[in-house]
Design an enzyme around this catalytic site. Sequence first.
Site, PDB file in Angstrom:
ATOM      1  N   ASP A   1      -2.176  10.632  -2.632  1.00  0.00           N
ATOM      2  CA  ASP A   1      -2.456   9.536  -3.563  1.00  0.00           C
ATOM      3  C   ASP A   1      -2.709  10.042  -4.977  1.00  0.00           C
ATOM      4  OD1 ASP A   1      -3.310   8.458  -0.726  1.00  0.00           O
ATOM      5  OD2 ASP A   1      -2.809   6.764  -2.034  1.00  0.00           O
TER       6      ASP A   1
ATOM      7  N   ASN B   1      -5.820  12.122  -0.237  1.00  0.00           N
ATOM      8  CA  ASN B   1      -4.951  11.358   0.673  1.00  0.00           C
ATOM      9  C   ASN B   1      -5.856  10.594   1.644  1.00  0.00           C
ATOM     10  OD1 ASN B   1      -2.220  10.666   1.524  1.00  0.00           O
ATOM     11  ND2 ASN B   1      -2.726  11.727   3.416  1.00  0.00           N
ATOM     12  N   LYS B   2      -5.240   9.823   2.507  1.00  0.00           N
ATOM     13  CA  LYS B   2      -5.976   8.980   3.451  1.00  0.00           C
ATOM     14  C   LYS B   2      -7.078   9.761   4.171  1.00  0.00           C
ATOM     15  CE  LYS B   2      -5.651   5.499   4.060  1.00  0.00           C
ATOM     16  NZ  LYS B   2      -6.541   4.563   3.310  1.00  0.00           N
TER      17      LYS B   2
ATOM     18  N   GLN C   1      -2.775   2.501   9.821  1.00  0.00           N
ATOM     19  CA  GLN C   1      -1.450   2.625   9.204  1.00  0.00           C
ATOM     20  C   GLN C   1      -0.523   3.500  10.050  1.00  0.00           C
ATOM     21  OE1 GLN C   1      -4.363   2.876   7.600  1.00  0.00           O
ATOM     22  NE2 GLN C   1      -4.223   2.283   5.440  1.00  0.00           N
TER      23      GLN C   1
ATOM     24  N   ARG D   1      -6.860  -0.853  -7.367  1.00  0.00           N
ATOM     25  CA  ARG D   1      -7.342   0.213  -6.467  1.00  0.00           C
ATOM     26  C   ARG D   1      -7.428   1.483  -7.310  1.00  0.00           C
ATOM     27  NH1 ARG D   1      -4.302   0.970  -0.916  1.00  0.00           N
ATOM     28  NH2 ARG D   1      -6.305   1.820  -0.251  1.00  0.00           N
TER      29      ARG D   1
ATOM     30  N   ARG E   1       0.853  -1.193   0.000  1.00  0.00           N
ATOM     31  CA  ARG E   1       0.000   0.000   0.000  1.00  0.00           C
ATOM     32  C   ARG E   1       0.879   1.231   0.000  1.00  0.00           C
ATOM     33  NH1 ARG E   1       1.787   1.828   4.030  1.00  0.00           N
ATOM     34  NH2 ARG E   1       0.587   3.706   3.707  1.00  0.00           N
ATOM     35  N   GLY E   2       0.223   2.407  -0.107  1.00  0.00           N
ATOM     36  CA  GLY E   2       0.979   3.649  -0.220  1.00  0.00           C
ATOM     37  C   GLY E   2       1.235   3.925  -1.691  1.00  0.00           C
TER      38      GLY E   2
HETATM   39  O1  MRU Z   1      -4.827   3.026   1.865  1.00  0.00           O
HETATM   40  P1  MRU Z   1      -3.351   3.308   1.855  1.00  0.00           P
HETATM   41  O2  MRU Z   1      -2.660   2.827   3.076  1.00  0.00           O
HETATM   42  O3  MRU Z   1      -2.688   2.843   0.575  1.00  0.00           O
HETATM   43  O4  MRU Z   1      -3.258   4.895   1.875  1.00  0.00           O
HETATM   44  C1  MRU Z   1      -1.992   5.484   1.850  1.00  0.00           C
HETATM   45  C2  MRU Z   1      -2.037   6.963   1.958  1.00  0.00           C
HETATM   46  O5  MRU Z   1      -3.059   7.588   1.984  1.00  0.00           O
HETATM   47  C3  MRU Z   1      -0.705   7.647   1.921  1.00  0.00           C
HETATM   48  O6  MRU Z   1      -0.743   8.810   2.689  1.00  0.00           O
HETATM   49  C4  MRU Z   1      -0.367   8.009   0.462  1.00  0.00           C
HETATM   50  O7  MRU Z   1      -0.502   6.901  -0.359  1.00  0.00           O
HETATM   51  C5  MRU Z   1       1.001   8.550   0.343  1.00  0.00           C
HETATM   52  S1  MRU Z   1       2.253   7.302   0.648  1.00  0.00           S
HETATM   53  C6  MRU Z   1       3.742   8.070   0.446  1.00  0.00           C
END
Ligand code: MRU
Length: 345
Positions: A234, A244-245, A193, A89, A48-49
């Site tokens: 993202d 973003n998250k 996370q 995703r 992820r990320g």
């Molecule tokens: O659902 P995730 O864990 O993939 O979400 C990740 C995030 O929102 C991160 O902040 C984003 O991908 C940046 S990672 C450098």
Amino acid sequence: MVLAVEWREAGTPCLRLIDQRRLPAEETYLDIRTVSALVEAIQTLAVRGAPALGATGALGVVVAMRQGHDEGWDEARLRAEIARIRDARPTAVNLAWGVDQVTPAIPAGVAEVLRLATQLVADDEAANRQLSRHGADWILARIGKEKVRVVTHCNTGALATTAWGTAYGIIHELHDRGALEIVYADETRPLLQGARLTSWELTQDGIPHVVESDGAAASTILRGLVDVAIIGADRITANGDTANKVGSVALALACHRAGIPFVVAAPSSTVDLDTATGEEIVIEERSGDEVLVVAGHRTAPESARGFNPAFDVTPHDIVDAIVTERGVVEPSANPSPRLLEAIAG
Ligand code: MRU
């Protein structure tokens, strides 16, 4: 430093992923050799990320080509399997970007695709280190203190990238410069996370921090306990709107009210100039069970339904700085429909 995504040639070649679902309790690895295993790993957040997903997308094409060779797929089947990876995703642009970077090389053969994907991995680390220097310079100049206190959300470190990190990379850079006092790491409901991954990385790197509940973050900001919020992204649209998250926009609103900077950090591969504004971003909706069930125990009444958007969009007018390896733009001070062209890839 841990490697979240790695190509292994030894034995039967595979894409090796650290299984982030099990961290920090267990450090185990997945050796991926099929598209179905890869799609499952992506959708269940074993990997992820956004930048890590970009690398996974590129190396995933190698996985598909090798599986296709072994199983005798025709061209149409290969393309369909690669599309499954690309679409696993929707919100992080990097996943599709990583796939798209290497697919034109498919006719040149698997070795050439692997070479390109490996280069993409190396480029991501270089970008992260460069954007971290830009971000730290901007923050220290803006805040004008010797040591800063930071709040961050989700995980943006080595686990979320190919190495070093983005928002986390800036935090690490500040720490290395002796300019970091403390990090408030949001736990990041519902998949934690922040508590599981960011705190694990901060602990390994010896960076002073506390983990706070997401609900505490706005008050932490309004009470003056932090000087800056730094988050990853993202997808950043042409005008600077940032996905973003989920929970990130709450930090931005609180920073705006408190008059402290809200900083977004990402490699230029996260900038999506083909998307004009945040309204066009597809927000991933995940199973409501992730909200209703905690550590295997249902916490809400049996009849309750969950609502689980995995991301939110922060409007550009409350984003003070966006940092990529190419530099810094200031959306709230200099709004423009094409602002991100200056620091895109
Ligand atoms: O659902 P995730 O864990 O993939 O979400 C990740 C995030 O929102 C991160 O902040 C984003 O991908 C940046 S990672 C450098």
